[in-house]
Design an enzyme around this catalytic site. Structure first.
Site, mmCIF file in Angstrom:
data_model
loop_
_atom_site.group_PDB
_atom_site.id
_atom_site.type_symbol
_atom_site.label_atom_id
_atom_site.label_comp_id
_atom_site.label_asym_id
_atom_site.label_seq_id
_atom_site.Cartn_x
_atom_site.Cartn_y
_atom_site.Cartn_z
ATOM 1 N N SER A 1 0.833 -1.199 0.000
ATOM 2 C CA SER A 1 0.000 0.000 0.000
ATOM 3 C C SER A 1 0.869 1.251 0.000
ATOM 4 O O SER A 1 1.576 1.525 -0.958
ATOM 5 C CB SER A 1 -0.965 -0.031 1.184
ATOM 6 O OG SER A 1 -1.930 0.996 1.075
ATOM 7 N N HIS B 1 -8.837 1.056 -0.509
ATOM 8 C CA HIS B 1 -8.603 0.075 -1.574
ATOM 9 C C HIS B 1 -9.898 -0.607 -2.019
ATOM 10 O O HIS B 1 -9.960 -1.821 -2.214
ATOM 11 C CB HIS B 1 -7.577 -0.972 -1.128
ATOM 12 C CG HIS B 1 -6.225 -0.392 -0.875
ATOM 13 N ND1 HIS B 1 -5.432 0.112 -1.877
ATOM 14 C CD2 HIS B 1 -5.539 -0.184 0.286
ATOM 15 C CE1 HIS B 1 -4.300 0.577 -1.358
ATOM 16 N NE2 HIS B 1 -4.354 0.422 -0.046
#
Length: 756
Positions: A87, A191
């Site tokens: 991430s 996400h």
């Protein structure tokens, strides 16, 4: 071989970075100047208890990760083969690989953290101790299929994103089944598609920077593959809404020969990597005879287990649910976009991407828009933003700029200098001249036009000259919907000859594949397609009558009972003036008769005013259910809403064209009636289907598959393929036995012919 990895949120801790801040005071001062607060104070003391807040966490982790890599590089001479980050850590990886400098990375991360912190109405939950397949089943059974598996951290550790209430319900549901699940303290559904606004705002911010390509391969969270040249900005912005495929990323690195992982900036990823290393990988499915049918090259190119496709039936009949179900079972389905608005298409694409998080195959249909070619470009741009790789091109007569753009945007130069195609077009054709156009490289005038618009780079144009518009050509014989009424046994051999001519003429490095569609409703028909040389098969009508089909239950009830003689041909609404045909249901409806009557009236009269009053009254009463003047008002309002005022003026000046537009309204109206299951207009239903469905109904009569509520698109596909494999095996045994038996009487000459 060594890979350097960087952790994301969750790795922060008070006191982190002390030695690094002392080693690089100038960068610490620069960081504080950019951020507007003391990064040293935040990380070491956190007096305001802000380190756990997204807008502060992300810049802090980036600074610590970037400085950690600088220290490691200066004190270790080891060569790094790959970088990766979880991430937020992906920004550290890209900086380490030279894609952007320290200040640029910090500004990007600061904005990213601020935008993600503003997200509301969503949440996340960690699920531990459940394998991926079991989690998918639990989500489906509990009615949580709208949630996104946002982080695939390890085989038995996932993070799920979605709206707050659904996440809360999921935690209770899994807890009642003994599954460990805990809500995370985050402000949004990171996400996942719920971050779309943050992603769009971030994309506008990124446009203000020039980002380079990594000098060392960086594995992207969204694809679990290295960043593609020229795609750094787009891949980073997509990462905000796409799942983090960490398990697949680590497995890719292991497959490339990485043996040593160095984690910088935290101590989180090492444990995950150990879990991924030690966990058994899903065993490859055995190569059943059904999986051996068709071309191995095609299966590899499309990432499918079975050489079986389901076409993009219009108005979402080929639904996102259908595409997901097929993809999970190794088959390629196309989302049906014809007649849908861009927002509806976007929702469908996002639904598919939520459902297929492990790289399973899927595609989207692109239907030629003969009235508004600009709409094709808008659709291609939408699909490009969402990184859709595979499209099905239907009803094209020539190569449009939209198709060329999709194909060329996905071209890059491989290590050997040859073109690598990341974007694929599965072209559906029924005419030789159209097949030739798809088998040829993109037309030079179109390439040059796109280059002048800066839509393509010089390299993309050069590479587009070396590859066909489509490596995969579907020959469409007589089928439901648009059809030229072709005969498969005539068309397929002729098209195979054209393929050979194209291959010889252009000398493509990668061979063309050819599939067959139309009339495939039974195993013997599918077997015949493969025996004629098809590399894959594509079905349509048989999937309309399934649970996943995006049409009304009323229509499915009607289709469940059709036979092979219950269809007819009618004018195509989208190409009404040209006299193009569609194949539709005729059993129980008047649509085919009425549609052909409208075309007859259009052919005989030059305007609505010339139609006899008695006939006009009949049309208004039984066909349209309103006056033709009212219909024209609705058509005019629609055209005006699409910015097509010139078409209105032209129609009002040309009665024949106005009549065509009014008559077209009937075709769209009858489709809507059927899709909605409007009982009052049942006799006017327009239902595209072919005799293949009648053959299928006959084949499954008396079995559990007779009721449509037991039919699923993936199960139909497997039944057809398995039956086709058995049919071919049986036929081969028969031929072998015949050849092995001593000939009698006059069969001697026939045997010699067979042996030769």
């Amino acid at each position: 071989m060594k890979a350097v990895v960087f952790p994301g949120q969750g790795a922060q801790r008070r006191g982190m970075g002390r030695e690094l801040f002392d080693a690089y005071p100038e960068l610490v001062e620069e960081s504080s100047s950019v951020l507007g607060y003391s990064i040293r104070e935040l990380c070491l003391d956190d007096p305001g208890h802000q380190l756990g807040r997204t807008e502060y966490t992300q810049p802090a982790l980036f600074v610590v990760g970037a400085l950690a890599y600088r220290w490691w590089r200066e004190n270790n001479g080891d060569e790094v083969a790959f970088f990766a980050g979880h991430s937020l850590g992906e920004y550290c990886a890209l900086h380490a690989a030279g894609a952007f400098d320290f200040t640029t990375g910090l500004r990007l991360v600061q904005q990213r953290g601020a935008l993600m912190a503003q997200a509301r109405g969503g949440g996340m939950a960690a699920v531990v101790g459940v394998d991926p397949e079991r989690l998918h089943v639990l989500l489906e059974e509990g009615g949580f299929s709208a949630l996104t598996i946002a982080n695939d951290n390890a085989p038995a550790q996932k993070v799920v994103s979605g709206d707050t209430e659904t996440i809360r319900a999921l935690v209770s549901y899994l807890d009642s089944r003994g599954v460990r699940c805990a809500r995370l303290s985050v402000s949004g559904a990171f996400h996942s598609p719920l971050m779309r606004q943050a992603q769009q705002d971030f994309a506008r911010f990124v446009d203000g920077f020039t980002l380079g390509d990594p000098r060392t391969p960086v594995i992207a969270n969204a694809t679990a593959r290295p960043y593609v040249a020229g795609e750094t900005a787009r891949t980073l912005t997509e990462q905000v809404v796409r799942p983090v495929r960490w398990t697949d990323s680590v497995r890719h690195l292991l497959d490339q020969g990485v043996t040593d992982f160095v984690e910088l900036g935290g101590q989180v990823l090492g444990k995950l990597i150990d879990q991924i290393r030690s966990a058994p990988r899903p065993a490859p499915l055995p190569d059943a005879p059904a999986a051996a049918l068709g071309s191995p090259l095609f299966r590899e190119r499309m990432g499918v287990r079975h050489a079986y496709l389901v076409g993009g039936m219009y108005r979402g009949i080929a639904s996102a649910e259908m595409v997901v179900r097929l993809g999970r079972n190794g088959m390629l389905g196309f989302l049906g976009t014809g007649g849908l608005s861009l927002p509806e298409i976007e929702r469908g694409v996002l639904d598919i991407q939520r459902g297929l998080t492990r790289g399973e195959p899927y595609g989207v249909n692109v239907l030629a828009d003969h009235d508004d070619p600009a709409a094709e470009r808008e659709l291609i741009d939408l699909l490009s933003r969402h990184r859709v790789r595979v499209i099905e091109a239907s009803a094209f007569m020539q190569m449009s700029s939209a198709l060329v753009l999709h194909r060329a945007r996905g071209l890059r130069r491989g290590a050997d200098g040859k073109p690598v195609c990341d974007h694929h077009i599965v072209a559906k054709v029924s005419r030789p001249e159209v097949a030739r156009a798809f088998m040829a490289p993109a037309p030079e005038p179109v390439l040059e036009k796109l280059r002048r618009e800066n839509a393509l780079t010089d390299e993309q144009v050069e590479l587009a000259r070396q590859v066909p518009m489509s490596h995969d050509i579907t020959v469409e014989a007589d089928s439901g919907g648009h059809t030229d009424g072709g005969v498969a046994t005539v068309m397929m051999p002729a098209m195979l000859r054209l393929r050979q001519e194209a291959q010889d003429r252009y000398g493509y490095a990668e061979p063309l594949c050819m599939g067959l569609a139309g009339g495939l409703g039974t195993p013997s028909a599918v077997a015949a397609a493969f025996m004629m040389g098809a590399d894959y098969v594509l079905t349509g009508s048989v999937n309309q009558c399934t649970v996943e089909a995006g049409t009304s239950a009323v229509v499915k009830d009607m289709l469940q009972d059709v036979g092979i003689a219950d269809t007819a041909y009618a004018p195509a609404g989208d190409m009404f003036e040209l006299g193009a045909k569609v194949q539709v249901l005729r059993k129980g409806v008047f649509f085919p008769t009425r549609a052909n009557k409208l075309f007859s009236l259009y052919s005989h009269y030059d305007g609505i005013e010339e139609i006899p009053a008695k006939t006009r009254s009949l049309l208004e009463r039984t066909y349209f259910g309103r006056s033709l003047d009212r219909v024209w008002e609705e058509v005019r309002d629609y055209l005006r809403s699409r910015g097509r005022d010139a078409e209105i003026s032209q129609a009002e000046a040309q009665p024949k064209q106005k009549m065509a537009l009014v008559f077209r309204w009937y075709f769209f109206h009858t489709t809507r009636l059927a899709m909605e299951g409007d009982g009052s207009g049942k006799v006017n239903y327009q239902i595209h289907t072919g005799p293949a469905l009648g053959a299928f109904n006959q084949w499954v009569a008396g079995t559990d598959m007779e009721p449509w509520r037991n039919r699923h698109a993936d199960r139909i596909g497997l039944m057809l393929l398995e039956g086709a494999a058995e049919h071919i095996e049986s036929a081969m045994r028969t031929w072998r036995d015949a050849l092995a038996s001593p000939p009698t009487d006059g069969s001697q000459n026939r045997l010699r012919l067979l042996e030769s």
